[in-house]
Design a protein around this motif. Structure first.
Motif, PDB file in Angstrom:
ATOM      1  N   HIS A 127     104.006  19.641  95.522  1.00  0.00           N
ATOM      2  CA  HIS A 127     105.185  19.964  94.701  1.00  0.00           C
ATOM      3  C   HIS A 127     105.217  21.449  94.338  1.00  0.00           C
ATOM      4  O   HIS A 127     106.303  22.042  94.201  1.00  0.00           O
ATOM      5  CB  HIS A 127     105.197  19.100  93.445  1.00  0.00           C
ATOM      6  CG  HIS A 127     105.537  17.670  93.710  1.00  0.00           C
ATOM      7  ND1 HIS A 127     106.838  17.226  93.872  1.00  0.00           N
ATOM      8  CD2 HIS A 127     104.736  16.565  93.869  1.00  0.00           C
ATOM      9  CE1 HIS A 127     106.839  15.922  94.096  1.00  0.00           C
ATOM     10  NE2 HIS A 127     105.571  15.497  94.101  1.00  0.00           N
ATOM     11  N   ALA A 128     104.057  22.052  94.173  1.00  0.00           N
ATOM     12  CA  ALA A 128     104.016  23.485  93.873  1.00  0.00           C
ATOM     13  C   ALA A 128     104.601  24.290  95.017  1.00  0.00           C
ATOM     14  O   ALA A 128     105.324  25.273  94.798  1.00  0.00           O
ATOM     15  CB  ALA A 128     102.581  23.914  93.587  1.00  0.00           C
ATOM     16  N   SER A 132     107.906  26.549  94.375  1.00  0.00           N
ATOM     17  CA  SER A 132     107.761  27.995  94.548  1.00  0.00           C
ATOM     18  C   SER A 132     108.805  28.536  95.508  1.00  0.00           C
ATOM     19  O   SER A 132     109.273  29.668  95.368  1.00  0.00           O
ATOM     20  CB  SER A 132     106.359  28.334  95.065  1.00  0.00           C
ATOM     21  OG  SER A 132     105.377  27.921  94.135  1.00  0.00           O
ATOM     22  N   THR A 133     109.191  27.727  96.478  1.00  0.00           N
ATOM     23  CA  THR A 133     110.211  28.139  97.446  1.00  0.00           C
ATOM     24  C   THR A 133     111.614  27.973  96.888  1.00  0.00           C
ATOM     25  O   THR A 133     112.522  28.746  97.214  1.00  0.00           O
ATOM     26  CB  THR A 133     110.069  27.321  98.740  1.00  0.00           C
ATOM     27  OG1 THR A 133     108.738  27.455  99.231  1.00  0.00           O
ATOM     28  CG2 THR A 133     111.038  27.792  99.807  1.00  0.00           C
ATOM     29  N   LYS A 135     113.329  28.164  93.588  1.00  0.00           N
ATOM     30  CA  LYS A 135     113.201  28.550  92.186  1.00  0.00           C
ATOM     31  C   LYS A 135     114.276  27.947  91.287  1.00  0.00           C
ATOM     32  O   LYS A 135     114.132  27.941  90.067  1.00  0.00           O
ATOM     33  CB  LYS A 135     113.239  30.079  92.069  1.00  0.00           C
ATOM     34  CG  LYS A 135     112.088  30.781  92.770  1.00  0.00           C
ATOM     35  CD  LYS A 135     110.765  30.462  92.093  1.00  0.00           C
ATOM     36  CE  LYS A 135     109.625  31.278  92.675  1.00  0.00           C
ATOM     37  NZ  LYS A 135     108.326  30.966  92.032  1.00  0.00           N
ATOM     38  N   SER A 136     115.361  27.451  91.880  1.00  0.00           N
ATOM     39  CA  SER A 136     116.423  26.875  91.053  1.00  0.00           C
ATOM     40  C   SER A 136     116.119  25.438  90.623  1.00  0.00           C
ATOM     41  O   SER A 136     116.779  24.911  89.727  1.00  0.00           O
ATOM     42  CB  SER A 136     117.751  26.893  91.812  1.00  0.00           C
ATOM     43  OG  SER A 136     117.678  26.096  92.983  1.00  0.00           O
ATOM     44  N   ARG A 137     115.137  24.807  91.222  1.00  0.00           N
ATOM     45  CA  ARG A 137     114.808  23.424  90.881  1.00  0.00           C
ATOM     46  C   ARG A 137     113.849  23.371  89.701  1.00  0.00           C
ATOM     47  O   ARG A 137     112.952  24.205  89.561  1.00  0.00           O
ATOM     48  CB  ARG A 137     114.174  22.702  92.078  1.00  0.00           C
ATOM     49  CG  ARG A 137     115.094  22.501  93.256  1.00  0.00           C
ATOM     50  CD  ARG A 137     116.449  21.935  92.860  1.00  0.00           C
ATOM     51  NE  ARG A 137     116.353  20.744  92.061  1.00  0.00           N
ATOM     52  CZ  ARG A 137     116.559  19.507  92.520  1.00  0.00           C
ATOM     53  NH1 ARG A 137     116.853  19.313  93.792  1.00  0.00           N
ATOM     54  NH2 ARG A 137     116.469  18.475  91.715  1.00  0.00           N
ATOM     55  N   THR A 138     114.052  22.392  88.850  1.00  0.00           N
ATOM     56  CA  THR A 138     113.190  22.193  87.680  1.00  0.00           C
ATOM     57  C   THR A 138     112.707  20.743  87.659  1.00  0.00           C
ATOM     58  O   THR A 138     113.354  19.845  88.217  1.00  0.00           O
ATOM     59  CB  THR A 138     113.936  22.504  86.378  1.00  0.00           C
ATOM     60  OG1 THR A 138     115.080  21.630  86.267  1.00  0.00           O
ATOM     61  CG2 THR A 138     114.396  23.944  86.333  1.00  0.00           C
ATOM     62  N   ILE A 139     111.577  20.537  86.988  1.00  0.00           N
ATOM     63  CA  ILE A 139     111.006  19.190  86.892  1.00  0.00           C
ATOM     64  C   ILE A 139     110.531  18.939  85.467  1.00  0.00           C
ATOM     65  O   ILE A 139     110.354  19.862  84.670  1.00  0.00           O
ATOM     66  CB  ILE A 139     109.823  18.997  87.862  1.00  0.00           C
ATOM     67  CG1 ILE A 139     108.686  19.957  87.502  1.00  0.00           C
ATOM     68  CG2 ILE A 139     110.262  19.150  89.294  1.00  0.00           C
ATOM     69  CD1 ILE A 139     107.391  19.672  88.264  1.00  0.00           C
ATOM     70  N   ALA A 140     110.343  17.669  85.194  1.00  0.00           N
ATOM     71  CA  ALA A 140     109.662  17.242  83.972  1.00  0.00           C
ATOM     72  C   ALA A 140     108.417  16.483  84.391  1.00  0.00           C
ATOM     73  O   ALA A 140     108.457  15.642  85.298  1.00  0.00           O
ATOM     74  CB  ALA A 140     110.574  16.356  83.129  1.00  0.00           C
ATOM     75  N   LEU A 171      99.684  27.706  87.761  1.00  0.00           N
ATOM     76  CA  LEU A 171      98.618  28.466  88.432  1.00  0.00           C
ATOM     77  C   LEU A 171      98.867  28.567  89.936  1.00  0.00           C
ATOM     78  O   LEU A 171      98.429  29.534  90.584  1.00  0.00           O
ATOM     79  CB  LEU A 171      97.265  27.808  88.177  1.00  0.00           C
ATOM     80  CG  LEU A 171      96.699  27.952  86.756  1.00  0.00           C
ATOM     81  CD1 LEU A 171      95.419  27.140  86.603  1.00  0.00           C
ATOM     82  CD2 LEU A 171      96.431  29.426  86.428  1.00  0.00           C
ATOM     83  N   LEU A 172      99.584  27.597  90.481  1.00  0.00           N
ATOM     84  CA  LEU A 172      99.875  27.598  91.921  1.00  0.00           C
ATOM     85  C   LEU A 172     101.156  28.359  92.262  1.00  0.00           C
ATOM     86  O   LEU A 172     101.597  28.339  93.420  1.00  0.00           O
ATOM     87  CB  LEU A 172      99.969  26.156  92.431  1.00  0.00           C
ATOM     88  CG  LEU A 172      98.653  25.377  92.428  1.00  0.00           C
ATOM     89  CD1 LEU A 172      98.890  23.901  92.760  1.00  0.00           C
ATOM     90  CD2 LEU A 172      97.654  25.989  93.415  1.00  0.00           C
ATOM     91  N   GLY A 173     101.767  29.004  91.259  1.00  0.00           N
ATOM     92  CA  GLY A 173     102.926  29.855  91.545  1.00  0.00           C
ATOM     93  C   GLY A 173     104.266  29.340  91.080  1.00  0.00           C
ATOM     94  O   GLY A 173     105.293  29.994  91.309  1.00  0.00           O
ATOM     95  N   VAL A 174     104.313  28.199  90.423  1.00  0.00           N
ATOM     96  CA  VAL A 174     105.584  27.674  89.913  1.00  0.00           C
ATOM     97  C   VAL A 174     105.941  28.413  88.630  1.00  0.00           C
ATOM     98  O   VAL A 174     105.069  28.705  87.793  1.00  0.00           O
ATOM     99  CB  VAL A 174     105.484  26.157  89.670  1.00  0.00           C
ATOM    100  CG1 VAL A 174     106.793  25.606  89.123  1.00  0.00           C
ATOM    101  CG2 VAL A 174     105.096  25.446  90.964  1.00  0.00           C
ATOM    102  N   GLY A 175     107.230  28.710  88.435  1.00  0.00           N
ATOM    103  CA  GLY A 175     107.661  29.419  87.248  1.00  0.00           C
ATOM    104  C   GLY A 175     107.496  28.584  85.984  1.00  0.00           C
ATOM    105  O   GLY A 175     107.656  27.359  86.002  1.00  0.00           O
ATOM    106  N   GLU A 176     107.180  29.277  84.893  1.00  0.00           N
ATOM    107  CA  GLU A 176     107.021  28.575  83.602  1.00  0.00           C
ATOM    108  C   GLU A 176     108.287  27.797  83.232  1.00  0.00           C
ATOM    109  O   GLU A 176     108.217  26.694  82.695  1.00  0.00           O
ATOM    110  CB  GLU A 176     106.704  29.597  82.509  1.00  0.00           C
ATOM    111  CG  GLU A 176     105.326  30.225  82.603  1.00  0.00           C
ATOM    112  CD  GLU A 176     104.271  29.391  81.887  1.00  0.00           C
ATOM    113  OE1 GLU A 176     104.625  28.340  81.323  1.00  0.00           O
ATOM    114  OE2 GLU A 176     103.094  29.811  81.907  1.00  0.00           O
ATOM    115  N   GLY A 177     109.432  28.390  83.506  1.00  0.00           N
ATOM    116  CA  GLY A 177     110.689  27.731  83.137  1.00  0.00           C
ATOM    117  C   GLY A 177     111.082  26.591  84.039  1.00  0.00           C
ATOM    118  O   GLY A 177     112.064  25.894  83.764  1.00  0.00           O
TER     119      GLY A 177
END
Length: 210
Positions: A127-128, A132-133, A135-140, A171-177
Motif C-alpha cells: 500500500h505504501a 507514494s505514487t 498522492k491524491s489518494r487517502t486512507i484510514a 516511514l515508507l514515503g507516504v504523506g502524513e496527510g
C-alpha cells in the motif's frame, strides 16, 4: 508718299485685329464640363456607408454579414491561428486513480500487542508503494481488538495498532496527510465467535480507501 504708306499700314493692322477677334473658332457651349462635386459626394456617401456597416458588424448579425468582406481580407493573417492544432486531453484531470483491489488490506496482531508481524509488513509495503505514487489518494487505518477486556482499554489498544501501521506507511514515503489512524476497539468484530480463531481475526488493523 510716306504718309500714304503709313496710313496703309495702319489700315492693314486694324483690319487684321478685326478679323482675329471675329474669327475665333472656339465655342464655350461646346467645351465638355465635368461635374467633380457630384462624383466626390457619391464617393463620400459610399465611404460613410461602409464605415457604418463595419461599426454595426461588432454588435448585430446583419453587421456580421456586412463586415464579412472586410474580414476576408484579414483571413490570411488569422488563418494560421485558426488552424492551430488543439491537443485533445484523453485523461480528465483531477480524477482519482481507482483504489487497488488486488492488495490485502488487513494486518493481524498478537494478543494484547500492537507490534506488526512480518506478514503484516508485506501488506503495508504494497500500500505504501501505491500511495507514494498516487498522492491524491487517502486512507484510514482502523484499529480493532477482540472482545476481551474493557471498552476503554480496547479503544486505546486499537488506536495503538492503527498508529503503528500509520507510522510505518509514513516511514515508507507516504504523506502524513494521506493517512488517518482511528480506533473502533471491540465494537466492530470481524468474527462473532468466542473461540481463539475468532479472536485472532478480530485483532487487526484494516486499511480503507476514501
Amino acid at each position: 508718299m510716306m504718309r500714304g504708306n503709313s496710313c496703309k499700314y495702319i489700315g492693314l493692322i486694324a483690319l487684321s485685329l478685326a478679323l482675329t477677334a471675329c474669327g475665333s473658332s472656339v465655342k464655350l457651349n461646346d467645351v465638355p464640363v465635368e461635374d467633380r462635386s457630384a462624383a466626390s459626394s457619391a464617393a463620400a456617401d459610399a465611404a460613410a456607408a461602409a464605415a457604418r456597416a463595419a461599426a454595426q458588424g461588432s454588435g448585430s448579425p446583419s453587421g456580421n454579414a456586412g463586415a464579412s468582406a472586410g474580414a476576408s481580407a484579414g483571413g490570411l493573417a488569422g488563418g494560421a491561428q485558426s488552424r492551430a492544432v488543439v491537443p485533445v486531453e484523453l485523461t480528465p484531470r483531477n480524477v482519482p486513480v481507482a483504489a487497488p483491489t488486488q492488495l490485502a488490506r488487513v494486518i493481524y496482531f498478537d494478543f494484547d500487542s500492537f507490534v506488526i508481524r512480518p506478514e503484516g509488513e508485506a501488506v503495508i509495503e504494497s500500500h505504501a508503494r501505491f500511495l507514494s505514487t498516487n498522492k491524491s489518494r487517502t486512507i484510514a487505518v482502523e484499529g480493532h481488538t477482540d472482545e476481551r477486556g474493557g471498552r476503554e482499554y480496547n479503544l486505546a489498544l486499537g488506536q495503538k495498532r492503527a498508529e503503528a501501521v500509520r507510522r510505518r506507511l509514513v516511514l515508507l514515503g507516504v504523506g502524513e496527510g494521506q493517512v488517518e489512524a482511528v480506533s473502533f476497539g471491540k465494537e466492530k468484530p470481524a468474527a462473532s465467535g468466542t473461540d481463539e480463531a475468532s479472536f485472532e481475526k478480530n485483532r487487526r488493523a484494516e486499511i480503507t480507501y476514501r
